[in-house]
Design a protein around this motif. Structure first.
Motif, PDB file in Angstrom:
ATOM      1  N   ASN A 749       0.828  -1.207   0.000  1.00 51.61           N
ATOM      2  CA  ASN A 749       0.000   0.000   0.000  1.00 51.61           C
ATOM      3  C   ASN A 749       0.862   1.255   0.000  1.00 51.61           C
ATOM      4  O   ASN A 749       0.522   2.246  -0.663  1.00 51.61           O
ATOM      5  N   MET A 750       1.979   1.220   0.716  1.00 47.96           N
ATOM      6  CA  MET A 750       2.868   2.373   0.769  1.00 47.96           C
ATOM      7  C   MET A 750       3.463   2.663  -0.609  1.00 47.96           C
ATOM      8  O   MET A 750       3.454   3.816  -1.077  1.00 47.96           O
ATOM      9  N   VAL A 751       3.954   1.630  -1.287  1.00 45.49           N
ATOM     10  CA  VAL A 751       4.566   1.842  -2.601  1.00 45.49           C
ATOM     11  C   VAL A 751       3.516   2.299  -3.611  1.00 45.49           C
ATOM     12  O   VAL A 751       3.783   3.160  -4.455  1.00 45.49           O
ATOM     13  N   HIS A 752       2.304   1.751  -3.500  1.00 43.74           N
ATOM     14  CA  HIS A 752       1.223   2.186  -4.397  1.00 43.74           C
ATOM     15  C   HIS A 752       0.939   3.679  -4.195  1.00 43.74           C
ATOM     16  O   HIS A 752       0.764   4.427  -5.165  1.00 43.74           O
ATOM     17  N   HIS A 753       0.920   4.113  -2.922  1.00 39.93           N
ATOM     18  CA  HIS A 753       0.665   5.535  -2.660  1.00 39.93           C
ATOM     19  C   HIS A 753       1.821   6.395  -3.160  1.00 39.93           C
ATOM     20  O   HIS A 753       1.606   7.486  -3.715  1.00 39.93           O
ATOM     21  N   LEU A 754       3.052   5.915  -2.992  1.00 35.74           N
ATOM     22  CA  LEU A 754       4.206   6.675  -3.473  1.00 35.74           C
ATOM     23  C   LEU A 754       4.176   6.804  -4.998  1.00 35.74           C
ATOM     24  O   LEU A 754       4.538   7.850  -5.542  1.00 35.74           O
ATOM     25  N   CYS A 755       3.737   5.751  -5.686  1.00 35.89           N
ATOM     26  CA  CYS A 755       3.640   5.823  -7.150  1.00 35.89           C
ATOM     27  C   CYS A 755       2.685   6.931  -7.584  1.00 35.89           C
ATOM     28  O   CYS A 755       2.911   7.604  -8.594  1.00 35.89           O
ATOM     29  N   LEU A 756       1.625   7.139  -6.804  1.00 36.17           N
ATOM     30  CA  LEU A 756       0.617   8.125  -7.178  1.00 36.17           C
ATOM     31  C   LEU A 756       0.973   9.535  -6.736  1.00 36.17           C
ATOM     32  O   LEU A 756       0.668  10.502  -7.438  1.00 36.17           O
ATOM     33  N   SER A 757       1.588   9.671  -5.546  1.00 36.03           N
ATOM     34  CA  SER A 757       1.751  11.000  -4.955  1.00 36.03           C
ATOM     35  C   SER A 757       3.161  11.560  -5.042  1.00 36.03           C
ATOM     36  O   SER A 757       3.335  12.778  -5.159  1.00 36.03           O
ATOM     37  N   LEU A 758       4.191  10.719  -4.969  1.00 34.28           N
ATOM     38  CA  LEU A 758       5.555  11.220  -4.897  1.00 34.28           C
ATOM     39  C   LEU A 758       5.964  12.027  -6.134  1.00 34.28           C
ATOM     40  O   LEU A 758       6.544  13.107  -5.994  1.00 34.28           O
ATOM     41  N   PRO A 759       5.665  11.579  -7.370  1.00 38.44           N
ATOM     42  CA  PRO A 759       6.033  12.411  -8.526  1.00 38.44           C
ATOM     43  C   PRO A 759       5.390  13.792  -8.485  1.00 38.44           C
ATOM     44  O   PRO A 759       6.023  14.795  -8.837  1.00 38.44           O
ATOM     45  N   GLY A 760       4.137  13.874  -8.033  1.00 42.26           N
ATOM     46  CA  GLY A 760       3.474  15.174  -7.959  1.00 42.26           C
ATOM     47  C   GLY A 760       4.092  16.093  -6.937  1.00 42.26           C
ATOM     48  O   GLY A 760       4.255  17.301  -7.170  1.00 42.26           O
ATOM     49  N   ILE A 761       4.462  15.552  -5.773  1.00 41.08           N
ATOM     50  CA  ILE A 761       5.097  16.371  -4.736  1.00 41.08           C
ATOM     51  C   ILE A 761       6.449  16.878  -5.216  1.00 41.08           C
ATOM     52  O   ILE A 761       6.811  18.044  -5.013  1.00 41.08           O
ATOM     53  N   VAL A 762       7.208  16.010  -5.899  1.00 39.89           N
ATOM     54  CA  VAL A 762       8.521  16.423  -6.407  1.00 39.89           C
ATOM     55  C   VAL A 762       8.371  17.553  -7.417  1.00 39.89           C
ATOM     56  O   VAL A 762       9.099  18.559  -7.372  1.00 39.89           O
ATOM     57  N   LYS A 763       7.391  17.433  -8.327  1.00 35.74           N
ATOM     58  CA  LYS A 763       7.194  18.476  -9.337  1.00 35.74           C
ATOM     59  C   LYS A 763       6.779  19.797  -8.706  1.00 35.74           C
ATOM     60  O   LYS A 763       7.223  20.868  -9.125  1.00 35.74           O
ATOM     61  N   LYS A 764       5.927  19.746  -7.678  1.00 37.34           N
ATOM     62  CA  LYS A 764       5.517  20.979  -6.992  1.00 37.34           C
ATOM     63  C   LYS A 764       6.704  21.645  -6.311  1.00 37.34           C
ATOM     64  O   LYS A 764       6.858  22.870  -6.360  1.00 37.34           O
ATOM     65  N   CYS A 765       7.558  20.845  -5.685  1.00 37.22           N
ATOM     66  CA  CYS A 765       8.749  21.392  -5.025  1.00 37.22           C
ATOM     67  C   CYS A 765       9.670  22.047  -6.059  1.00 37.22           C
ATOM     68  O   CYS A 765      10.196  23.144  -5.826  1.00 37.22           O
ATOM     69  N   LEU A 766       9.876  21.380  -7.188  1.00 36.01           N
ATOM     70  CA  LEU A 766      10.748  21.944  -8.227  1.00 36.01           C
ATOM     71  C   LEU A 766      10.142  23.207  -8.824  1.00 36.01           C
ATOM     72  O   LEU A 766      10.860  24.159  -9.132  1.00 36.01           O
ATOM     73  N   ARG A 767       8.810  23.224  -8.981  1.00 35.97           N
ATOM     74  CA  ARG A 767       8.151  24.409  -9.522  1.00 35.97           C
ATOM     75  C   ARG A 767       8.296  25.596  -8.576  1.00 35.97           C
ATOM     76  O   ARG A 767       8.546  26.727  -8.991  1.00 35.97           O
ATOM     77  N   ASN A 768       8.141  25.335  -7.257  1.00 35.93           N
ATOM     78  CA  ASN A 768       8.309  26.412  -6.274  1.00 35.93           C
ATOM     79  C   ASN A 768       9.737  26.921  -6.246  1.00 35.93           C
ATOM     80  O   ASN A 768       9.993  28.120  -6.101  1.00 35.93           O
ATOM     81  N   THR A 769      10.687  25.969  -6.405  1.00 38.89           N
ATOM     82  CA  THR A 769      12.099  26.370  -6.417  1.00 38.89           C
ATOM     83  C   THR A 769      12.402  27.226  -7.638  1.00 38.89           C
ATOM     84  O   THR A 769      13.087  28.249  -7.552  1.00 38.89           O
ATOM     85  N   ALA A 770      11.863  26.846  -8.792  1.00 41.74           N
ATOM     86  CA  ALA A 770      12.091  27.631 -10.008  1.00 41.74           C
ATOM     87  C   ALA A 770      11.433  29.005  -9.898  1.00 41.74           C
ATOM     88  O   ALA A 770      11.983  30.015 -10.348  1.00 41.74           O
ATOM     89  N   GLY A 771      10.236  29.072  -9.274  1.00 36.05           N
ATOM     90  CA  GLY A 771       9.563  30.349  -9.116  1.00 36.05           C
ATOM     91  C   GLY A 771      10.289  31.271  -8.160  1.00 36.05           C
ATOM     92  O   GLY A 771      10.322  32.494  -8.334  1.00 36.05           O
ATOM     93  N   GLY A 772      10.919  30.661  -7.143  1.00 37.88           N
ATOM     94  CA  GLY A 772      11.640  31.480  -6.177  1.00 37.88           C
ATOM     95  C   GLY A 772      12.912  32.049  -6.723  1.00 37.88           C
ATOM     96  O   GLY A 772      13.344  33.144  -6.370  1.00 37.88           O
ATOM     97  N   THR A 773      13.529  31.317  -7.662  1.00 42.12           N
ATOM     98  CA  THR A 773      14.777  31.813  -8.243  1.00 42.12           C
ATOM     99  C   THR A 773      14.503  32.787  -9.359  1.00 42.12           C
ATOM    100  O   THR A 773      15.354  33.564  -9.738  1.00 42.12           O
TER     101      THR A 773
END
Length: 773
Positions: A749-773
């Motif tokens: 269940n943990m890996v299934h949730h990571l497959c669904l949510s982890l890529p989205g969280i990473v992209k949001k973090c990168l987008r915020n980092t790009a916006g801040g710079t």
């Protein structure tokens, strides 16, 4: 106030429904509710029946229990109904027409039938339990292939012998064929009062020799005329009405409703009778309880009868066709690709599987096609059904010049369809040729018929406008194509041809590796190790993160960001390298962390996890890093914003203590505010609130579940093709279950949730980092 349940019965308790109420108002509301009213009616009916019934135990060894019990208890009075336990037949309920018969039965101390002593008691009056019975785990590969058949296949001499084992052990036996014939004769007796000169003919798998134990029976009802008055009488019994027509004829839909009413009221031991009139071919579905056979009855389905005769002709002249087709069917049923009995199922039906095998044989030039045999046969008898030419030659369809072994044909079937473009072609079983989906119009007697195009297109050999696989959807075809490709790869493995040589250990089936046909029933993507009491199967799974849209600088720091998210958001203890089990599970349930040195974490300067953070979890435990590799990684993370792509591949050891992937959506709705811009900070707050509520409420006051768990995984971070970050998790079942938790399922269940949510969280973090710079 303690939250534990008291053993004392509540003051306001309903014995009928077996539920309690907190106060009188709630109790009165329950008594006036629909559930209590229905249960009261059911209980009243059961009490009336119980006064006329007796409970009979120890009847599992009686031959034909219903008939034996009826013959015995008739001496005490007229018997109206006998109900035998449908699971094991250990008990029965005998119901009389009159209550006066029950005391006569109970007065006698001993009851003996066919040399077997029965236990007879008064029938209890209680509502049947709504709890689903637990299914006993017999390690069934498929409902037709139990462990004993699996062992026979493991111990077969060669792969050719495996096909013979499947045919010998899974085909219908003479007794099952006799019961099916008896059921047809029983239906004819019931129908002939309404349908004059009627015939009930079986067709499909039960007749053509490719059926399995317990398979459904397809039946066709044909008749010369119908008694309208009797038909109207049966329709009134089923609260049905016949449409008033000028010619006075009754259509197929009304005929099926009449047949359903006759089966329900006149055929003994038939239940679950329902007419399905919205299907392409309307049917009456019912189940015969005594034999546990599910039946589908259609009217005037002569095309199906002709198809069955055609397949019978192939089986009689091609000895390897039956075991080959049975094995393919078994493989498709095992992977849930075919064989559903539901009306609107997206799975392939057995007829479609048969036609796919037949079309492959046409393409290998092993058989003559229908058109080729028609041209060769000078004595061909014409056969027209519903304006379709259904004639086929009785000549032997086998080409003598082609000689192939069953293992070669079986493996060739998967290799052929592994490269097949299903969406672009139509398989024509009449000519054995491929047709383009753009030119599929059927012309018959100068009439044009449309052909339904779908993800899988198989043209019926006689009814040319019928797509046999028209019910199959796109999603199912994706899974189907994947399974076909995996099977084709498995057929190229050495284990497919040659049984493993285990010497003395070969006598034990539990130690043998699946080989031959069985190698296609195993998922080879999951790595397996020999099982022992100390070491069990390893379960592995992969999470992929697409990094094609990220800048080189962002891509460089991605591994460190992912580790930070796993640590801060999902509360997974992550350390570099390997640690022993004693260190891993040290301090479980302790109120203080294992290590308080903040420098032992792998993190990035932008978001570090400190001991002095607000509201720390009381059971949060960190691992002490003792290996030189971990210290080196920690120093590199501090100096270069975490782990980088230059460090890949990276190996970590992880410990999971809470199931923070459960209930996040509900908690996010409570926490989301416009002022919260840091994605990791928001997700971390959600995880901490989940843990704190679970621990403080202990899952007993308002239904908040306890989300604690404990299992270990290993994590390897690699890069693939330069545009994907791959996280390979592996769970070793030596972690075992903790309490009542199935930690292996928690891992999945943990890996299934990571497959669904982890890529989205990473992209949001990168987008915020790009916006801040």
């Amino acid at each position: 106030m303690s939250a534990r349940k008291s053993s004392k019965v509540p003051q306001f308790f309903c014995k009928t429904c077996n539920v309690g109420a907190p106060n009188e108002a709630s109790f009165q509301s329950h008594l006036a509710g629909k559930r209590h009213t229905q249960n009261a009616k059911k209980l009243d009916t059961i009490e009336r029946e119980a006064r006329k019934s007796v409970f009979v135990a120890n009847c599992m060894h009686l031959p034909v229990a219903e008939l034996a019990l009826a013959d015995y208890f008739l001496k005490f009075g007229s018997v109206s109904k006998i109900t035998v336990d449908k699971n094991r037949g250990t008990f029965a309920i005998v119901e009389f027409d009159d209550e006066s018969s029950v005391p006569k039965v109970l007065e006698r101390e001993e009851h003996e039938v066919a040399g077997i002593k029965l236990v007879v008691k008064p029938r209890e009056t209680k509502l049947p339990s709504t709890k689903k019975p637990e299914v006993e785990n017999h390690e069934i590969v498929h409902k037709q292939m139990q462990r004993e058949v699996w062992n026979l296949l493991l111990n077969a001499n060669d792969i050719g012998d495996q096909f013979a084992v499947i045919q010998r052990n899974l085909s219908l036996n003479d007794e099952e064929k006799y019961v099916r014939g008896l059921l047809c004769r029983l239906l004819v007796v019931a129908f002939e009062e309404v349908f004059h000169s009627c015939k009930v003919e079986p067709f499909g798998s039960s007749v053509n020799g490719i059926g399995f134990h317990g398979c459904d029976v397809d039946l066709n009802l044909s008749f010369q005329s119908i008694d309208r008055e009797n038909a109207l009488q049966f329709l009134r019994q089923g609260d049905e009405q016949i449409d008033n027509k000028e010619d006075g004829e009754i259509g197929d839909a009304e005929v099926l409703r009449v047949a359903a009413s006759i089966i329900k009221n006149c055929v003994p031991d038939c239940c679950q009778v329902r007419a399905i009139l919205s299907a392409r071919r309307p049917v009456v579905k019912f189940r015969h309880k005594a034999s546990d056979i599910c039946c589908d009855l259609s009217v005037g389905n002569q095309l199906a009868i002709r198809n069955t005769e055609f397949i019978n002709h192939i089986c009689e002249n091609l000895p390897y066709f039956t075991p080959l087709l049975q094995t393919v069917k078994l493989w498709m049923k095992h992977w849930n690709l075919a064989g559903s009995s539901k009306a609107a199922s997206p799975l392939l039906n057995n007829y479609a599987v048969c036609m796919m095998v037949l079309f492959y044989l046409y393409k290998t030039s092993a058989l003559y096609t229908i058109d080729e045999l028609r041209a060769k046969d000078d004595d061909l008898k014409p056969c027209v059904i519903e304006k379709w030419d259904c004639s086929f030659s009785k000549l032997n369809p086998k080409k003598e010049s082609v000689s192939l072994s069953i293992p070669d044909i079986f493996s060739g079937f998967f290799k052929f369809y592994a490269k097949f473009e299903f969406s672009k072609h139509v398989m024509c079983l009449k000519s054995g040729e491929l047709q383009d989906v753009k030119s599929c119009t059927v012309n018959n007697d100068d009439v044009s018929y449309p052909f339904k195009i779908g993800p899988l297109n198989i043209r019926d050999p006689f009814e040319l406008n019928h797509n046999i696989a028209g019910n199959v959807g796109k999603k199912h075809m994706i899974v189907f194509a994947k399974c076909i490709r995996n099977a084709a790869l498995a057929c190229d493995m050495k284990i497919y041809r040659n049984p493993p040589n285990l010497g003395a250990a070969a006598a034990s089936s539990s130690t043998r590796e699946a080989w031959g046909v069985l190698s296609l029933f195993v998922d080879h993507h999951v790595k397996r190790t020999p099982t022992s009491p100390k070491q069990k199967t390893v379960v592995a799974d992969i999470v992929r993160i697409d990094v094609s849209d990220t800048s080189p600088s962002q891509k460089h720091s991605l591994p460190g960001l992912v580790v930070t998210i796993l640590t801060d958001v999902f509360m997974i203890d992550v350390v570099r390298g390997s640690i022993n089990e004693q260190t891993l599970f040290d301090g479980v349930g302790a109120e203080k962390p294992i290590a308080t040195d903040d420098t032992s974490e792998i993190s990035t300067p932008s978001r570090k996890r400190h001991i002095e953070d607000d509201n720390p979890s009381p059971k949060r435990a960190r691992l002490q890093i003792s290996s030189p590799e971990a210290a080196e990684l920690n120093e590199k993370a501090t100096s270069s914003n975490g782990s980088t792509l230059d460090d890949l591949p990276l190996d970590f050891k992880c410990r999971v203590t809470h199931r923070v992937w459960e209930g996040r959506r509900k908690m996010r709705r409570r926490l989301v505010k416009p002022a919260v811009r840091d994605v990791i900070d928001l997700e971390r707050q959600i995880s901490r609130l989940l843990v704190s509520e679970s621990q403080s409420l202990d899952g007993s006051i308002d239904g908040t579940p306890d989300i604690s768990t404990l299992f270990a995984t290993t994590l390897r971070v690699t890069a693939e093709a330069g545009n994907q970050l791959v996280l390979s998790f592996r769970y070793d079942t030596t972690s075992g279950s903790r309490g009542n938790r199935d930690t292996e399922q928690d891992f999945k269940n943990m890996v299934h949730h990571l497959c669904l949510s982890l890529p989205g969280i990473v992209k949001k973090c990168l987008r915020n980092t790009a916006g801040g710079t």
